[in-house]
Design an enzyme around this catalytic site. Sequence first.
Site, short mmCIF file in Angstrom:
data_model
loop_
_atom_site.label_atom_id
_atom_site.label_comp_id
_atom_site.label_asym_id
_atom_site.label_seq_id
_atom_site.Cartn_x
_atom_site.Cartn_y
_atom_site.Cartn_z
N SER A 4 -13.42 -5.79 12.98
CA SER A 4 -13.73 -4.58 13.62
C SER A 4 -13.94 -4.73 15.24
CB SER A 4 -15.13 -4.26 13.19
OG SER A 4 -15.54 -3.07 13.53
N LYS A 17 -19.07 4.44 2.32
CA LYS A 17 -19.68 5.63 2.98
C LYS A 17 -20.23 6.99 1.98
CE LYS A 17 -16.40 5.73 6.73
NZ LYS A 17 -15.10 5.48 7.77
N GLY A 22 -11.65 9.11 0.79
CA GLY A 22 -12.98 9.13 2.00
C GLY A 22 -12.78 9.92 3.50
P1 NAP Z 1 -9.60 4.60 0.77
O1 NAP Z 1 -10.01 5.81 0.04
O2 NAP Z 1 -8.74 2.92 0.35
O3 NAP Z 1 -7.40 5.21 0.51
C1 NAP Z 1 -7.07 6.39 0.85
C2 NAP Z 1 -6.66 7.24 -0.41
O4 NAP Z 1 -4.53 6.58 0.01
C3 NAP Z 1 -6.15 7.33 -1.61
O5 NAP Z 1 -7.47 7.85 -2.29
C4 NAP Z 1 -4.86 7.07 -2.27
O6 NAP Z 1 -4.64 8.24 -2.22
C5 NAP Z 1 -3.87 6.30 -1.32
N1 NAP Z 1 -3.40 5.40 -1.58
C6 NAP Z 1 -4.24 3.72 -1.48
N2 NAP Z 1 -3.29 3.27 -1.72
C7 NAP Z 1 -1.79 3.69 -1.94
C8 NAP Z 1 -0.28 3.57 -1.58
N3 NAP Z 1 0.13 1.72 -2.48
N4 NAP Z 1 0.51 4.60 -1.93
C9 NAP Z 1 0.01 5.54 -1.76
N5 NAP Z 1 -0.95 6.12 -2.02
C10 NAP Z 1 -1.81 5.22 -1.67
O7 NAP Z 1 -8.87 4.63 2.62
P2 NAP Z 1 -9.94 5.63 3.88
O8 NAP Z 1 -10.93 5.00 3.83
O9 NAP Z 1 -9.31 6.76 2.84
O10 NAP Z 1 -8.98 4.91 4.54
C11 NAP Z 1 -7.71 5.51 4.91
C12 NAP Z 1 -7.39 4.79 6.05
O11 NAP Z 1 -7.75 5.43 7.00
C13 NAP Z 1 -7.19 3.56 6.07
O12 NAP Z 1 -6.16 2.32 7.44
C14 NAP Z 1 -8.39 2.84 7.71
O13 NAP Z 1 -9.02 1.79 8.36
C15 NAP Z 1 -7.81 4.38 8.00
N6 NAP Z 1 -9.49 5.13 8.84
C16 NAP Z 1 -9.05 4.88 9.98
C17 NAP Z 1 -10.05 5.79 11.36
C18 NAP Z 1 -10.10 5.60 12.60
O14 NAP Z 1 -11.39 5.83 13.01
N7 NAP Z 1 -8.92 5.37 13.20
C19 NAP Z 1 -11.46 6.31 10.47
C20 NAP Z 1 -11.40 5.90 8.29
C21 NAP Z 1 -10.37 4.79 8.28
P3 NAP Z 1 -3.52 8.97 -3.70
O15 NAP Z 1 -4.19 8.34 -4.74
O16 NAP Z 1 -4.07 10.35 -3.48
O17 NAP Z 1 -2.47 8.95 -3.70
#
Ligand code: NAP
Length: 275
Positions: free
Chosen positions: A16, A67, A130
């Site tokens: 982080s 979260k 999320g």
């Molecule tokens: P998450 O809950 O782990 O996953 C989000 C969604 O991605 C899942 O519900 C799934 O949706 C899809 N997914 C997961 N594996 C997949 C695969 N192999 N192929 C296709 N779709 C897939 O993640 P999150 O917490 O929402 O975060 C998502 C990303 O954003 C992460 O990489 C995180 O590090 C990043 N992030 C960045 C920030 C920032 O400030 N830059 C803030 C928050 C999060 P479906 O089942 O609907 O397809």
Amino acid sequence: MKVKKFVLLGRKLSHSYSPVIHNLFFKQEKIHAVYELLEVEPENIKEVIEKLRSKIISGANVTVPYKEEVIQYLDHLTNTAKTIGAVNTIFLKDGEVWGDNTDYSGFKYSLNNLPMNFNNTKNFVCGAGGSAKAVLKALSDLGSENYLVTRDINKAKGGFKNFKGLNFIQYKDLEEVQDKNLIVNCTPCGMFPNIDNSVLPEELKPQFNGGYDLIYNPRETKFLKNLPISQNGLLMLVAQAIYADSIWFDIKVKDETIQGIYSKILNIVYDKETV
Ligand code: NAP
């Protein structure tokens, strides 16, 4: 003067950049505070919230996978956190513990970096997790017509009941929608070391005006390559942190504060310069 302590609550946190961002902010604003990583197991979340209540900890951020889980231990949620159903910032107000979501405000702020219009345009968010909820609320508040792109529409619908007017589509149906504006990657696909993964087929990229990837490692993901306008997730990461600081210290967020810290973090993350 007593040094105030802030923490990032999560499970696996060694990569982080949050402590670097917040500690830069504290130094710059001459605030006597320190920000630390706090890896906990689910059964210890309550204990951390009690430390907030008794002012041993002055504020907390929350990250994956807590979260949503953390909400049961809080006294109140802001309207933003209520709609999104997830909390990334916890603060104490009049002795009560509140949850807010600055992923929403951080993402919304970062959209200013894109020379694009979101009002009355069709914008696409990939992945029903999320982070997608914070992103969709920000786009909705800007007047966007939103599409959630998911592998499983039925499963996704259950988690997005608060999002009125949201369209649900599968990846294979993306091509059929006309006048596509922004596509946002809210999945973990393409993150280091899996840099050859992308949820967006190459042949569809010319149909979009621009792309945004919440991932910032690597700097340019496969998802972002060959899109006419692009933005990665580092500015959002910095902005959500500064919005959290603004809540904890009751100060107004200044554009120059976010931009100043963002340019320092860009160097640290991508050029590996030391602080
Ligand atoms: P998450 O809950 O782990 O996953 C989000 C969604 O991605 C899942 O519900 C799934 O949706 C899809 N997914 C997961 N594996 C997949 C695969 N192999 N192929 C296709 N779709 C897939 O993640 P999150 O917490 O929402 O975060 C998502 C990303 O954003 C992460 O990489 C995180 O590090 C990043 N992030 C960045 C920030 C920032 O400030 N830059 C803030 C928050 C999060 P479906 O089942 O609907 O397809």
